[in-house]
Enzyme design. Structure first.
Site, PDB file in Angstrom:
ATOM      1  N   GLY A   1     -66.374  -3.545  10.842  1.00 60.92           N
ATOM      2  CA  GLY A   1     -67.735  -3.319  11.313  1.00 60.92           C
ATOM      3  C   GLY A   1     -67.794  -3.140  12.831  1.00 60.92           C
TER       4      GLY A   1
ATOM      5  CG  ASN B   1     -75.108 -11.512  12.335  1.00 55.52           C
ATOM      6  OD1 ASN B   1     -75.922 -10.753  12.859  1.00 55.52           O
ATOM      7  ND2 ASN B   1     -74.330 -12.296  13.041  1.00 55.52           N
TER       8      ASN B   1
ATOM      9  CB  SER C   1     -67.440  -4.908   7.751  1.00 53.96           C
ATOM     10  OG  SER C   1     -66.250  -5.651   7.810  1.00 53.96           O
TER      11      SER C   1
ATOM     12  CB  THR D   1     -50.708   5.315   9.391  1.00 49.93           C
ATOM     13  OG1 THR D   1     -49.823   6.092  10.197  1.00 49.93           O
ATOM     14  CG2 THR D   1     -50.391   5.505   7.917  1.00 49.93           C
TER      15      THR D   1
ATOM     16  CB  CYS E   1     -68.729 -14.084  17.411  1.00 51.24           C
ATOM     17  SG  CYS E   1     -68.839 -13.130  15.915  1.00 51.24           S
TER      18      CYS E   1
HETATM   19  C1  PLP Z   1     -69.470  -9.308  10.576  1.00 45.01           C
HETATM   20  C2  PLP Z   1     -70.395  -8.410  11.293  1.00 45.01           C
HETATM   21  C3  PLP Z   1     -69.914  -7.404  12.165  1.00 45.01           C
HETATM   22  C4  PLP Z   1     -68.459  -7.265  12.493  1.00 45.01           C
HETATM   23  O1  PLP Z   1     -67.712  -6.770  11.429  1.00 45.01           O
HETATM   24  P1  PLP Z   1     -66.110  -6.945  11.458  1.00 45.01           P
HETATM   25  O2  PLP Z   1     -65.643  -6.178  10.269  1.00 45.01           O
HETATM   26  O3  PLP Z   1     -65.831  -8.396  11.355  1.00 45.01           O
HETATM   27  O4  PLP Z   1     -65.634  -6.338  12.738  1.00 45.01           O
HETATM   28  C5  PLP Z   1     -70.827  -6.561  12.747  1.00 45.01           C
HETATM   29  N1  PLP Z   1     -72.152  -6.684  12.510  1.00 45.01           N
HETATM   30  C6  PLP Z   1     -72.649  -7.621  11.683  1.00 45.01           C
HETATM   31  C7  PLP Z   1     -74.120  -7.678  11.442  1.00 45.01           C
HETATM   32  C8  PLP Z   1     -71.792  -8.525  11.063  1.00 45.01           C
HETATM   33  O5  PLP Z   1     -72.294  -9.453  10.251  1.00 45.01           O
END
Ligand code: PLP
Length: 395
Positions: free
Chosen positions: A70, A151, A199, A237, A324
């Site tokens: 993501g 999130n 993601s 790749t 995070c």
């Molecule tokens: C988890 C998350 C991301 C980051 O995704 P990753 O695959 O862990 O880099 C970005 N945006 C939101 C809203 C998320 O919950």
């Protein structure tokens, strides 16, 4: 007993997804760029996975670019549009105060390169309105980027209506749908979405793989330079096992989306009702317009970290704020954005559940959270002052 209630941080790879991935490590291990038959078999698998992912959001396969997750999809979306439109002197970007850091930090970088960023306020229920977006759009706006669902507090944004405003004004609309994909029905055409990030590890797929949808006509710029994979837009790749895992996980999620959403929503509501009985707490995010699996409360007079550690000792895996930011003492930018005062924002708890959780687990979480909150309050001088009227209760 371990109860996993941190599915917004990551999910468990399902057995079906794992089994779908395994052949691509040792049997069909080819590089899709190789011209021999092992390579070409991988190229076919890659195409099929791209088509599966595209179908799940009503897109065309050629408009899906696989990324490392993501964060990369968010970076690439914003950087691409900014670079493309800077030439036309369109250097204004609109977003919100409660985006994921993959968006906010990329916007900071673009600001240092001369772009101007407007971060919209978020209403107390965790929602941004299409009117706010309309009022913020200017002649020189090149991009609006607003997350599909938050999130931390789970609130779902009026994506289709925001997209309509953007299109009326001729502005590109990107949405970080990392929390929504696989959990809510997404149709990029019907919902006026020009670009979308997702993601795999947020819907029972593997970590380290994601995708960016970008509408025909939007030129993607490389964030990873190198070979000509992904039509020259993302070097390296291809992660074939990961991509197969992502496609399998997404199609499984979408196949059962309504059934799972109904089941998880019922668990969520049971959890919200149970935790609401704890005195001096407040639900964060909209009561109904929220992700099926998201529950987020602030408890007055509590430190979120202490609450987490004691819950962990009882076998409950939860989160306070996003993964995070844990490790830093700043309160969550999301809770501040919806107007929670610092001292309240510190006492937050996010429980994010999925279709693997049960009613018994929910009842156990309610019981243990109530007892841990009471235990922590009984030890706390801050709480004594509140109870004795030395300081005023805020909630
Ligand atoms: C988890 C998350 C991301 C980051 O995704 P990753 O695959 O862990 O880099 C970005 N945006 C939101 C809203 C998320 O919950």
């Amino acid at each position: 007993m371990t109860i996993y209630a941190d599915n917004a941080a990551t999910t468990r790879v399902s057995e079906e997804v794992l089994n779908a991935m395994l052949p691509y490590f040792r049997e069909n291990y080819g590089n899709p760029s190789s011209l021999h038959n092992i390579g070409q078999r991988a190229a076919e698998v890659l195409y099929n996975a791209r088509k599966t992912v595209a179908d799940c959001i009503n897109a065309k396969p050629e408009n899906i670019t696989f990324t490392s997750g993501g964060s990369e999809a968010d970076n690439q979306a914003l950087i691409s549009v900014a670079r493309n439109l800077a030439r036309k002197n369109k250097k204004h970007i609109i977003s919100t105060k409660f985006e994921h850091h993959a968006i906010l930090h990329t916007l900071k970088k673009l600001e240092s390169e001369g772009f101007e960023v407007t971060l919209l306020d978020v209403h107390e229920n965790g929602i941004v309105t299409p009117e706010q977006v309309r009022d913020a759009i200017r002649e020189d706006t090149c991009l609006v980027t607003i997350m599909y669902a938050n999130n931390e507090i789970g609130s779902i944004q009026p994506i289709k209506e925001i997209g309509a405003v953007c299109h009326e004004k001729g502005v590109i609309f990107h949405t970080d749908a990392v929390q929504a994909a696989g959990h809510l029905n997404i149709d990029v055409c019907d919902q006026n979405i020009d670009m979308l990030s997702m993601s795999a590890h947020k819907f029972h797929g593997p970590k380290g793989v994601g995708a960016l949808y970008s509408k025909k006509g939007i030129i993607l710029r490389n964030v990873i330079e190198g070979g000509a994979q992904e039509r020259g837009k993302r070097a390296g790749t291809e992660n074939i096992p990961g991509i197969v895992g992502m496609a399998t996980a997404l199609s499984n999620a979408v196949k059962d989306i309504d059934k799972n959403a109904a089941y998880v929503t019922a668990l969520r509501d049971r959890l919200i009702d149970g935790l609401s009985k704890i005195p001096h707490c407040i639900l964060n995010g909209d009561r109904y317009n929220r992700l099926p699996g998201n529950v987020n409360f602030c408890f007055e007079g509590i430190e979120g970290e202490s609450l987490l550690l004691l819950l962990d000792a009882k076998g409950i895996c939860a989160s306070s704020g996003s993964a995070c930011t844990s490790g830093s003492l700043d309160p969550s930018h999301v809770l501040l954005a919806i107007g929670r005062p610092h001292e309240i924002a510190h006492g937050s708890l996010r429980l994010s559940i999925c279709e693997e959780n049960t009613e018994e687990e929910i009842d156990y979480i309610i019981k243990e959270t109530a007892s841990v909150v009471e235990y922590l309050r009984n030890m706390s001088p801050v709480w004594k002052d509140l109870e004795n009227g030395v300081t005023k209760h805020l909630i």
